[in-house]
Design a protein around this motif. Structure first.
Motif, short mmCIF file in Angstrom:
data_model
loop_
_atom_site.label_atom_id
_atom_site.label_comp_id
_atom_site.label_asym_id
_atom_site.label_seq_id
_atom_site.Cartn_x
_atom_site.Cartn_y
_atom_site.Cartn_z
N HIS A 184 0.77 -1.21 0.01
CA HIS A 184 -0.01 -0.03 -0.02
C HIS A 184 0.69 1.07 0.00
O HIS A 184 1.86 1.47 0.63
CB HIS A 184 -1.03 0.07 1.30
N SER A 185 0.59 2.28 -0.73
CA SER A 185 1.18 3.62 -0.88
C SER A 185 1.12 4.38 0.46
O SER A 185 1.86 5.26 0.56
CB SER A 185 0.85 4.36 -1.97
N ARG A 186 0.08 4.01 1.34
CA ARG A 186 0.18 5.08 2.56
C ARG A 186 0.25 4.37 3.84
O ARG A 186 0.47 5.17 4.63
CB ARG A 186 -1.33 5.43 2.49
N TYR A 187 0.64 3.21 3.85
CA TYR A 187 1.03 2.34 5.15
C TYR A 187 2.53 2.25 5.21
O TYR A 187 3.11 1.59 4.00
CB TYR A 187 0.24 1.35 5.21
N TRP A 188 3.12 2.17 6.15
CA TRP A 188 4.43 1.75 6.45
C TRP A 188 4.32 0.26 6.70
O TRP A 188 5.35 -0.16 7.64
CB TRP A 188 5.12 2.67 7.37
N PHE A 189 4.05 -0.51 6.01
CA PHE A 189 4.20 -1.99 6.16
C PHE A 189 3.80 -2.59 4.84
O PHE A 189 3.03 -2.07 3.89
CB PHE A 189 3.37 -2.67 7.41
N ASN A 190 4.12 -3.85 4.77
CA ASN A 190 3.67 -4.60 3.56
C ASN A 190 3.32 -6.14 3.91
O ASN A 190 4.08 -6.50 5.26
CB ASN A 190 4.60 -4.82 2.30
N ILE A 191 2.62 -7.04 3.51
CA ILE A 191 2.29 -8.28 4.12
C ILE A 191 2.14 -9.12 3.14
O ILE A 191 2.11 -9.08 1.92
CB ILE A 191 0.35 -8.03 4.54
#
Length: 177
Positions: free
Chosen positions: A66-73
């Motif tokens: 996601h371009s707005r959150y500071w994580f990836n899953i």
């Protein structure tokens, strides 16, 4: 910022705060690509570490950026359920070369029963000192860990019971062509 096209294959590159390349996933199949969200799938893809070592992923996985959150899953489909590996990272950027993000060491592992554990706090502290992470970055990252754990508890996004299964079905559809 451009977005990768659904059905295309992309590289995923992670970097460290100092700009050095950390890891490359050689090929992931884009299932959804917008400027805000990229969902991709891979199975037995080659991964290259910064020191040149390579390895192959063991199971199918659906990745969520996601371009707005500071994580990836990363949702990994195993015989006993879906395991999640969540990188605390910068929001992604995409250019024609690859999907890219900065890996900030901290990770959250989520088990099929939604229990979770925060990993690599010692690595984060060490790199924070070595690379002079600003205080504001520390606050952003910890706020996003809280947000990520809220998603886990609320079964939001990739943690929704149907999310990974639905995207994996789409991945299999693309792979048959």
């Amino acid at each position: 910022m451009s977005a990768p096209e659904a059905g295309s294959n992309i590289q995923i590159k992670s970097y460290k705060h100092n700009g050095k390349l950390h890891r490359i996933w050689e090929s992931s199949l884009v299932l959804k690509g917008t400027e805000t969200v990229v969902i991709a799938g891979n199975d037995k893809t080659r991964v290259m570490e910064s020191d040149g070592r390579t390895w192959i992923t063991r199971e199918p996985a659906i990745t969520y950026f996601h371009s707005r959150y500071w994580f990836n899953i990363i949702g990994m489909l195993r015989t006993d359920g879906i395991y999640y590996y969540c990188n605390i990272s910068s929001p992604f950027v995409y250019d024609e070369e690859a999907l890219k993000y900065i890996d900030y060491d901290l990770d959250v592992k989520v088990y099929p029963d939604m229990t979770h554990v925060l990993l690599d706090e010692d690595e984060y502290e060490q790199h924070s000192r070595q690379m002079n992470y600003p205080r504001v970055l520390d606050r952003i990252l910890h706020r996003n860990i809280d947000e990520l754990l809220r998603w886990v508890h609320e079964r939001k996004g990739p943690f929704n019971p149907d999310f990974i299964d639905q995207w994996y079905e789409r991945y299999l559809t693309y792979r048959t062509y």
